[in-house]
Write a protein that holds these residues in place. Structure first.
Motif, PDB file in Angstrom:
ATOM      1  N   LEU A   1       0.750  -0.992   0.098  1.00  0.00           N
ATOM      2  CA  LEU A   1      -0.070  -0.250   0.110  1.00  0.00           C
ATOM      3  C   LEU A   1       0.817   1.103   0.089  1.00  0.00           C
ATOM      4  O   LEU A   1       1.476   1.511   0.889  1.00  0.00           O
ATOM      5  CB  LEU A   1      -1.001  -0.109   1.137  1.00  0.00           C
ATOM      6  CG  LEU A   1      -1.557   1.281   1.420  1.00  0.00           C
ATOM      7  CD1 LEU A   1      -2.632   1.477   0.317  1.00  0.00           C
ATOM      8  CD2 LEU A   1      -2.547   1.105   2.850  1.00  0.00           C
ATOM      9  N   HIS A   2       0.810   1.994  -1.257  1.00  0.00           N
ATOM     10  CA  HIS A   2       1.887   3.276  -1.275  1.00  0.00           C
ATOM     11  C   HIS A   2       1.065   4.398  -0.772  1.00  0.00           C
ATOM     12  O   HIS A   2      -0.202   4.623  -1.133  1.00  0.00           O
ATOM     13  CB  HIS A   2       2.115   3.393  -2.481  1.00  0.00           C
ATOM     14  CG  HIS A   2       2.933   4.729  -2.789  1.00  0.00           C
ATOM     15  ND1 HIS A   2       2.828   5.350  -4.214  1.00  0.00           N
ATOM     16  CD2 HIS A   2       3.864   5.311  -2.034  1.00  0.00           C
ATOM     17  CE1 HIS A   2       3.723   6.218  -3.923  1.00  0.00           C
ATOM     18  NE2 HIS A   2       4.334   6.469  -2.762  1.00  0.00           N
ATOM     19  N   ARG A   3       1.634   5.131   0.001  1.00  0.00           N
ATOM     20  CA  ARG A   3       0.937   6.343   0.562  1.00  0.00           C
ATOM     21  C   ARG A   3       1.825   7.383   0.407  1.00  0.00           C
ATOM     22  O   ARG A   3       2.719   7.823   1.073  1.00  0.00           O
ATOM     23  CB  ARG A   3       0.609   6.205   2.086  1.00  0.00           C
ATOM     24  CG  ARG A   3      -0.172   5.007   2.617  1.00  0.00           C
ATOM     25  CD  ARG A   3      -1.469   4.960   1.701  1.00  0.00           C
ATOM     26  NE  ARG A   3      -2.246   6.362   1.860  1.00  0.00           N
ATOM     27  CZ  ARG A   3      -3.084   6.715   1.037  1.00  0.00           C
ATOM     28  NH1 ARG A   3      -3.210   5.969  -0.237  1.00  0.00           N
ATOM     29  NH2 ARG A   3      -3.686   8.016   1.070  1.00  0.00           N
ATOM     30  N   PRO A   4       1.524   8.219  -0.840  1.00  0.00           N
ATOM     31  CA  PRO A   4       2.580   9.276  -1.312  1.00  0.00           C
ATOM     32  C   PRO A   4       2.503  10.488  -0.264  1.00  0.00           C
ATOM     33  O   PRO A   4       1.612  10.694   0.478  1.00  0.00           O
ATOM     34  CB  PRO A   4       1.950   9.514  -2.692  1.00  0.00           C
ATOM     35  CG  PRO A   4       0.594   9.297  -2.664  1.00  0.00           C
ATOM     36  CD  PRO A   4       0.577   7.927  -1.918  1.00  0.00           C
ATOM     37  N   GLY A   5       3.621  11.118  -0.199  1.00  0.00           N
ATOM     38  CA  GLY A   5       3.795  12.429   0.425  1.00  0.00           C
ATOM     39  C   GLY A   5       3.959  12.135   1.985  1.00  0.00           C
ATOM     40  O   GLY A   5       3.796  13.216   2.778  1.00  0.00           O
TER      41      GLY A   5
ATOM     42  N   ASP B   1       4.807   9.860  10.275  1.00  0.00           N
ATOM     43  CA  ASP B   1       3.718  10.548   9.791  1.00  0.00           C
ATOM     44  C   ASP B   1       2.742   9.404   9.047  1.00  0.00           C
ATOM     45  O   ASP B   1       1.425   9.711   8.896  1.00  0.00           O
ATOM     46  CB  ASP B   1       4.054  11.592   8.783  1.00  0.00           C
ATOM     47  CG  ASP B   1       2.934  12.433   8.071  1.00  0.00           C
ATOM     48  OD1 ASP B   1       1.832  12.617   8.968  1.00  0.00           O
ATOM     49  OD2 ASP B   1       2.648  12.686   6.970  1.00  0.00           O
ATOM     50  N   LEU B   2       3.447   8.430   8.588  1.00  0.00           N
ATOM     51  CA  LEU B   2       2.403   7.486   7.910  1.00  0.00           C
ATOM     52  C   LEU B   2       1.453   6.919   8.796  1.00  0.00           C
ATOM     53  O   LEU B   2       0.038   6.560   8.499  1.00  0.00           O
ATOM     54  CB  LEU B   2       3.301   5.986   7.684  1.00  0.00           C
ATOM     55  CG  LEU B   2       4.201   6.231   6.203  1.00  0.00           C
ATOM     56  CD1 LEU B   2       5.205   5.137   6.134  1.00  0.00           C
ATOM     57  CD2 LEU B   2       3.086   5.918   4.964  1.00  0.00           C
ATOM     58  N   LEU B   3       1.403   6.858  10.214  1.00  0.00           N
ATOM     59  CA  LEU B   3       0.489   6.342  10.953  1.00  0.00           C
ATOM     60  C   LEU B   3      -0.597   7.497  11.137  1.00  0.00           C
ATOM     61  O   LEU B   3      -1.786   6.839  11.273  1.00  0.00           O
ATOM     62  CB  LEU B   3       0.986   6.441  12.696  1.00  0.00           C
ATOM     63  CG  LEU B   3       1.542   5.064  13.156  1.00  0.00           C
ATOM     64  CD1 LEU B   3       2.529   4.504  12.474  1.00  0.00           C
ATOM     65  CD2 LEU B   3       1.656   5.124  14.622  1.00  0.00           C
ATOM     66  N   ASP B   4      -0.399   8.672  10.800  1.00  0.00           N
ATOM     67  CA  ASP B   4      -1.589   9.561  10.640  1.00  0.00           C
ATOM     68  C   ASP B   4      -2.566   9.320   9.471  1.00  0.00           C
ATOM     69  O   ASP B   4      -3.196  10.572   9.138  1.00  0.00           O
ATOM     70  CB  ASP B   4      -1.142  11.123  10.640  1.00  0.00           C
ATOM     71  CG  ASP B   4      -0.323  11.233  12.114  1.00  0.00           C
ATOM     72  OD1 ASP B   4      -0.824  10.710  13.324  1.00  0.00           O
ATOM     73  OD2 ASP B   4       0.491  12.230  12.408  1.00  0.00           O
TER      74      ASP B   4
ATOM     75  N   ALA C   1      -5.939   6.159   5.493  1.00  0.00           N
ATOM     76  CA  ALA C   1      -6.062   5.202   4.576  1.00  0.00           C
ATOM     77  C   ALA C   1      -5.606   3.938   5.231  1.00  0.00           C
ATOM     78  O   ALA C   1      -5.697   2.838   5.099  1.00  0.00           O
ATOM     79  CB  ALA C   1      -5.364   5.187   3.185  1.00  0.00           C
ATOM     80  N   VAL C   2      -4.279   4.198   5.941  1.00  0.00           N
ATOM     81  CA  VAL C   2      -3.662   3.160   6.885  1.00  0.00           C
ATOM     82  C   VAL C   2      -4.617   2.585   7.767  1.00  0.00           C
ATOM     83  O   VAL C   2      -4.755   1.287   8.094  1.00  0.00           O
ATOM     84  CB  VAL C   2      -2.219   3.394   7.378  1.00  0.00           C
ATOM     85  CG1 VAL C   2      -1.688   2.486   8.131  1.00  0.00           C
ATOM     86  CG2 VAL C   2      -1.397   4.043   6.454  1.00  0.00           C
ATOM     87  N   PHE C   3      -5.184   3.771   8.629  1.00  0.00           N
ATOM     88  CA  PHE C   3      -6.012   2.928   9.751  1.00  0.00           C
ATOM     89  C   PHE C   3      -7.237   2.476   9.115  1.00  0.00           C
ATOM     90  O   PHE C   3      -7.809   1.130   9.759  1.00  0.00           O
ATOM     91  CB  PHE C   3      -6.525   4.318  10.508  1.00  0.00           C
ATOM     92  CG  PHE C   3      -7.135   3.807  11.712  1.00  0.00           C
ATOM     93  CD1 PHE C   3      -6.491   3.500  12.998  1.00  0.00           C
ATOM     94  CD2 PHE C   3      -8.399   3.563  12.047  1.00  0.00           C
ATOM     95  CE1 PHE C   3      -7.307   2.959  14.131  1.00  0.00           C
ATOM     96  CE2 PHE C   3      -9.304   3.460  13.099  1.00  0.00           C
ATOM     97  CZ  PHE C   3      -8.639   3.012  14.156  1.00  0.00           C
ATOM     98  N   THR C   4      -7.782   2.751   7.914  1.00  0.00           N
ATOM     99  CA  THR C   4      -8.765   2.023   7.269  1.00  0.00           C
ATOM    100  C   THR C   4      -8.469   0.674   7.104  1.00  0.00           C
ATOM    101  O   THR C   4      -9.399  -0.231   6.960  1.00  0.00           O
ATOM    102  CB  THR C   4      -9.361   3.067   6.222  1.00  0.00           C
ATOM    103  OG1 THR C   4      -9.650   4.039   6.591  1.00  0.00           O
ATOM    104  CG2 THR C   4     -10.407   2.180   5.183  1.00  0.00           C
TER     105      THR C   4
END
Length: 310
Positions: free
Chosen positions: A281-285, A290-293, A296-299
């Motif tokens: 799962l790529h989360r750009p930016g 900060d990925l924890l915030d 989409a990660v929590f979802t």
């Protein structure tokens, strides 16, 4: 252990700042001379994060991930500065026990979630997540991996005990969510069970799924600066990581989802946060913490918890 260390560092820093300001005032020095070094000290974290982003950009090389723009890295730096200041300035040194474990959840609870932090962290790192999970009635347990500086293999028993606790209280294999080093610590846990003679399929079944966030599965360029055993193990393609990979099956890897970002300032180049045979799962930016915030990660965590067996 880490909480005490961070408190002592904060105390020494505060005393140093107070002593400097007091001396400047007694000497009648101007505001600039008084506050300049103080502001410089407070800016060390900002400078360190900026250097990490600069290094990540410099070694991006031929990585297949899209190269982030300077603006994207600057925004990621700003969010990381806020997140890391809260975590290292308050949550981990002073509030690591703010949210107790709730292994049975509320009501029936359902499948539990085990939270495994990364290098130089403790369970307080997950403080933003505890109330959100508990409000949903999710059974949740967070570990504090100690000692802080040791072989990653030494964390296996702590992880095993937490898995056993959630399995017993919920009757279901837990979902494991890991940040950074926590992901390779869970992989090392599995290898430790196999070395003790446990059946591979039975061991795999003890975990519903593993979601890793910014985990250096292939090591990270930044680890070359570390001198402690767990940092050395996370160097790019280290012998320890190669041995870990050799112990794993395709079935085990299929239980993983790897969250990564091209703006990660700790696990880089970006491909290092992925694992062959795992979903990604790529989360750009987003920067490392900060990925924890990222919503989409929590979802994805909630969706994986409700999904069927892997």
């Amino acid at each position: 252990m880490l909480a005490r260390l961070l408190r002592w560092i904060g105390l020494v820093g505060a005393l140093g700042v107070a002593g400097w300001v007091g001396w400047c005032l007694r000497q009648g020095l101007g505001l600039g001379a008084t506050l300049g070094p103080v502001l410089a000290l407070l800016g060390l974290n900002a400078l360190a994060l900026a250097l990490e982003q600069a290094m990540a950009a410099a070694v991006h090389g031929q990585d297949p991930a899209p190269r982030p723009s300077v603006a994207a890295r600057c925004l990621a730096w700003a969010r990381e500065l806020w997140s890391s200041t809260l975590a290292f300035g308050w949550a981990m040194p002073f509030a690591s026990q703010r949210w107790p474990d709730t292994p049975t959840g509320a009501g029936t609870g359902g499948r539990g979630v085990l939270l495994v932090h990364g290098y130089l962290c403790n369970r307080g790192f997950w403080n933003p997540w505890y109330p959100r999970l508990q409000a949903l009635g999710v059974p949740v347990v967070g570990v504090s991996l100690e000692p802080v500086f040791c072989s990653i293999d030494d964390y296996a028993d702590q992880i095993d005990a937490a898995l056993v606790q959630l399995q017993r209280t919920t009757g279901q294999a837990p979902l494991v969510v890991c940040h950074s080093m926590g992901g390779v610590a869970v992989r090392a846990w599995r290898r430790s069970r196999l070395l003790r003679g446990e059946d591979a399929a039975a061991t795999d079944a003890r975990v519903h799924h593993v979601l890793t966030i910014g985990t250096p599965h292939r090591g990270t360029w930044l680890a070359r600066f570390g001198r402690r055993p767990n940092a050395i193990q996370m160097r790019r393609d280290s012998p320890w990581l190669q041995g870990l990979a050799a112990s794993e099956s395709a079935a085990w890897r299929a239980r993983f989802t790897c969250v990564w970002s091209a703006c990660d300032n700790v696990t880089f180049p970006p491909c290092c946060a992925t694992l062959d045979g795992a979903a990604s799962l790529h989360r750009p930016g987003r920067a490392h913490q900060d990925l924890l915030d990222d919503p989409a990660v929590f979802t994805r965590v909630l969706a994986l918890r409700e999904s069927g067996s892997t």
